[in-house]
Design a protein around this motif. Structure first.
Motif, PDB file in Angstrom:
ATOM      1  N   LEU A 104       0.861  -1.176   0.000  1.00 26.20           N
ATOM      2  CA  LEU A 104       0.000   0.000   0.000  1.00 26.20           C
ATOM      3  C   LEU A 104       0.898   1.226   0.000  1.00 26.20           C
ATOM      4  N   THR A 105       0.838   2.013  -1.076  1.00 20.80           N
ATOM      5  CA  THR A 105       1.706   3.176  -1.235  1.00 20.80           C
ATOM      6  C   THR A 105       0.870   4.439  -1.295  1.00 20.80           C
ATOM      7  N   HIS A 106       1.272   5.434  -0.510  1.00 19.62           N
ATOM      8  CA  HIS A 106       0.516   6.689  -0.475  1.00 19.62           C
ATOM      9  C   HIS A 106       1.466   7.868  -0.666  1.00 19.62           C
ATOM     10  N   PRO A 107       1.181   8.748  -1.641  1.00 20.72           N
ATOM     11  CA  PRO A 107       2.027   9.932  -1.843  1.00 20.72           C
ATOM     12  C   PRO A 107       1.706  11.010  -0.824  1.00 20.72           C
ATOM     13  N   LEU A 108       2.748  11.670  -0.329  1.00 24.89           N
ATOM     14  CA  LEU A 108       2.591  12.788   0.596  1.00 24.89           C
ATOM     15  C   LEU A 108       2.967  14.076  -0.136  1.00 24.89           C
ATOM     16  N   ASP A 109       2.941  15.177   0.579  1.00 24.73           N
ATOM     17  CA  ASP A 109       3.293  16.460  -0.028  1.00 24.73           C
ATOM     18  C   ASP A 109       4.767  16.501  -0.411  1.00 24.73           C
ATOM     19  N   ASN A 110       5.082  17.327  -1.398  1.00 19.61           N
ATOM     20  CA  ASN A 110       6.459  17.598  -1.814  1.00 19.61           C
ATOM     21  C   ASN A 110       7.214  16.359  -2.288  1.00 19.61           C
ATOM     22  N   GLY A 111       6.489  15.375  -2.817  1.00 16.37           N
ATOM     23  CA  GLY A 111       7.134  14.200  -3.370  1.00 16.37           C
ATOM     24  C   GLY A 111       7.457  13.099  -2.379  1.00 16.37           C
ATOM     25  N   TRP A 112       7.163  13.311  -1.109  1.00 13.48           N
ATOM     26  CA  TRP A 112       7.379  12.260  -0.122  1.00 13.48           C
ATOM     27  C   TRP A 112       6.426  11.106  -0.401  1.00 13.48           C
ATOM     28  N   GLN A 113       6.816   9.912   0.017  1.00  8.73           N
ATOM     29  CA  GLN A 113       5.979   8.742  -0.213  1.00  8.73           C
ATOM     30  C   GLN A 113       6.147   7.756   0.941  1.00  8.73           C
ATOM     31  N   VAL A 114       5.041   7.196   1.404  1.00  9.52           N
ATOM     32  CA  VAL A 114       5.083   6.195   2.461  1.00  9.52           C
ATOM     33  C   VAL A 114       4.488   4.894   1.924  1.00  9.52           C
ATOM     34  N   GLU A 115       5.123   3.794   2.266  1.00  9.31           N
ATOM     35  CA  GLU A 115       4.700   2.486   1.762  1.00  9.31           C
ATOM     36  C   GLU A 115       4.665   1.486   2.913  1.00  9.31           C
ATOM     37  N   ALA A 116       3.590   0.701   2.996  1.00  4.75           N
ATOM     38  CA  ALA A 116       3.483  -0.403   3.942  1.00  4.75           C
ATOM     39  C   ALA A 116       3.343  -1.692   3.140  1.00  4.75           C
ATOM     40  N   TYR A 117       3.970  -2.763   3.608  1.00  5.41           N
ATOM     41  CA  TYR A 117       3.928  -4.009   2.857  1.00  5.41           C
ATOM     42  C   TYR A 117       3.942  -5.210   3.814  1.00  5.41           C
ATOM     43  N   ALA A 118       3.409  -6.331   3.313  1.00  6.33           N
ATOM     44  CA  ALA A 118       3.404  -7.582   4.059  1.00  6.33           C
ATOM     45  C   ALA A 118       3.492  -8.727   3.062  1.00  6.33           C
ATOM     46  N   ALA A 119       4.393  -9.673   3.312  1.00  9.30           N
ATOM     47  CA  ALA A 119       4.592 -10.817   2.427  1.00  9.30           C
ATOM     48  C   ALA A 119       4.322 -12.106   3.197  1.00  9.30           C
ATOM     49  N   PHE A 120       3.603 -13.007   2.560  1.00  4.37           N
ATOM     50  CA  PHE A 120       3.232 -14.288   3.155  1.00  4.37           C
ATOM     51  C   PHE A 120       3.835 -15.415   2.325  1.00  4.37           C
ATOM     52  N   ASN A 122       4.407 -19.896   1.769  1.00  2.00           N
ATOM     53  CA  ASN A 122       3.938 -21.240   2.092  1.00  2.00           C
ATOM     54  C   ASN A 122       4.970 -22.014   2.898  1.00  2.00           C
ATOM     55  N   ALA A 123       6.154 -21.420   3.148  1.00  2.88           N
ATOM     56  CA  ALA A 123       7.163 -22.069   3.969  1.00  2.88           C
ATOM     57  C   ALA A 123       6.824 -22.008   5.448  1.00  2.88           C
ATOM     58  N   ASP A 124       5.824 -21.224   5.793  1.00  7.98           N
ATOM     59  CA  ASP A 124       5.397 -21.074   7.181  1.00  7.98           C
ATOM     60  C   ASP A 124       3.890 -20.865   7.173  1.00  7.98           C
ATOM     61  N   TYR A 125       3.328 -20.432   8.276  1.00  4.99           N
ATOM     62  CA  TYR A 125       1.896 -20.206   8.337  1.00  4.99           C
ATOM     63  C   TYR A 125       1.501 -19.065   7.405  1.00  4.99           C
ATOM     64  N   LEU A 126       0.596 -19.343   6.474  1.00  4.84           N
ATOM     65  CA  LEU A 126       0.205 -18.322   5.495  1.00  4.84           C
ATOM     66  C   LEU A 126      -0.561 -17.166   6.131  1.00  4.84           C
ATOM     67  N   LEU A 127      -1.107 -17.376   7.319  1.00  2.00           N
ATOM     68  CA  LEU A 127      -1.889 -16.323   7.960  1.00  2.00           C
ATOM     69  C   LEU A 127      -1.005 -15.321   8.700  1.00  2.00           C
ATOM     70  N   VAL A 128       0.285 -15.629   8.816  1.00  2.00           N
ATOM     71  CA  VAL A 128       1.218 -14.740   9.516  1.00  2.00           C
ATOM     72  C   VAL A 128       2.260 -14.248   8.507  1.00  2.00           C
ATOM     73  N   PRO A 129       2.445 -12.941   8.352  1.00  2.00           N
ATOM     74  CA  PRO A 129       3.428 -12.449   7.371  1.00  2.00           C
ATOM     75  C   PRO A 129       4.855 -12.806   7.781  1.00  2.00           C
ATOM     76  N   GLN A 130       5.621 -13.339   6.835  1.00  5.03           N
ATOM     77  CA  GLN A 130       7.029 -13.644   7.089  1.00  5.03           C
ATOM     78  C   GLN A 130       7.900 -12.398   6.918  1.00  5.03           C
ATOM     79  N   LEU A 131       7.382 -11.428   6.201  1.00  2.39           N
ATOM     80  CA  LEU A 131       8.104 -10.171   6.013  1.00  2.39           C
ATOM     81  C   LEU A 131       7.086  -9.040   5.985  1.00  2.39           C
ATOM     82  N   ALA A 132       7.307  -8.018   6.774  1.00  2.00           N
ATOM     83  CA  ALA A 132       6.400  -6.870   6.806  1.00  2.00           C
ATOM     84  C   ALA A 132       7.192  -5.646   7.222  1.00  2.00           C
TER      85      ALA A 132
END
Length: 199
Positions: A104-120, A122-132
């Protein structure tokens, strides 16, 4: 850490093709093939990516190990009001595990940008993100490239993420086809001209 050659093509309106060859990131070198379908006035886009990479030898800068890794991604993008972009992807990671990733990427003022991410994965529980994590990108300006005769943008980023896991690790490409095409897309034009809107 990076040295690469990129070639882009636009065979028909809205269809982009991209190939990048070289030292793609600090740990891997190889070839990245990307395809993106994104019409200029569309809120959605579909992309595909196939990468063949080799681990770089840390003791010999221009050499790689004979240990090929194949990664792939099939992604969908959707532009929400306010310039926010939602991305969902089916992914084959560097460790050969597979899973899904959401950005999820959202642009801020003056060219700033904030991004949130989560990766799931099958090597572990799919309901818990292995990378976020969350990333903030801040443009500081431009440097003039006297050799190439163009401006080089300076956009450092600060990020925080879950550490200590080997699953759900993706290739850190120097640039993606979506990011390359985005500045000229209708969504960025509308953010610069408040009086305009999607038709």
């Amino acid at each position: 850490d990076r040295a690469y050659f990129a070639l882009v093509g636009l065979p028909i309106a809205g269809l982009y093709l991209w190939i990048v060859v070289g030292f793609l990131e600090e740990q891997y070198a190889g070839v990245s093939n990307q395809l993106l379908y994104w019409r200029h006035d569309s809120k959605w886009a579909i992309g595909a990516e196939l990468n063949q990479v080799f681990p770089r030898d840390p003791d010999r800068m221009l050499f790689v190990f004979d240990d090929a890794r194949l990664t792939a991604e099939l992604a969908g993008y959707y532009h929400l009001p306010g310039g926010t972009v939602l991305k969902g992807a089916l992914t084959r990671y560097l460790g050969t595990d597979t899973g899904v990733r959401f950005d999820l990427t959202h642009p801020l003022d003056n060219g700033w940008q904030v991004e949130a991410y989560a990766a799931f994965s099958n090597a572990d529980y799919l309901l818990v993100p292995q990378l976020a994590g969350i990333r903030l990108t801040v443009p500081l300006g431009h440097l003039w490239d006297g050799i190439g005769g163009r401006n080089i943008s300076i956009t450092p980023s600060v990020s925080g993420k879950i550490l200590g896991r080997d699953q759900a690790q993706s290739l850190d490409l120097p640039v993606t086809l979506y990011d390359w095409a985005a500045p000229a897309h209708m969504g960025n034009v509308l953010r610069s001209w408040p009086g305009l809107d999607w038709h």
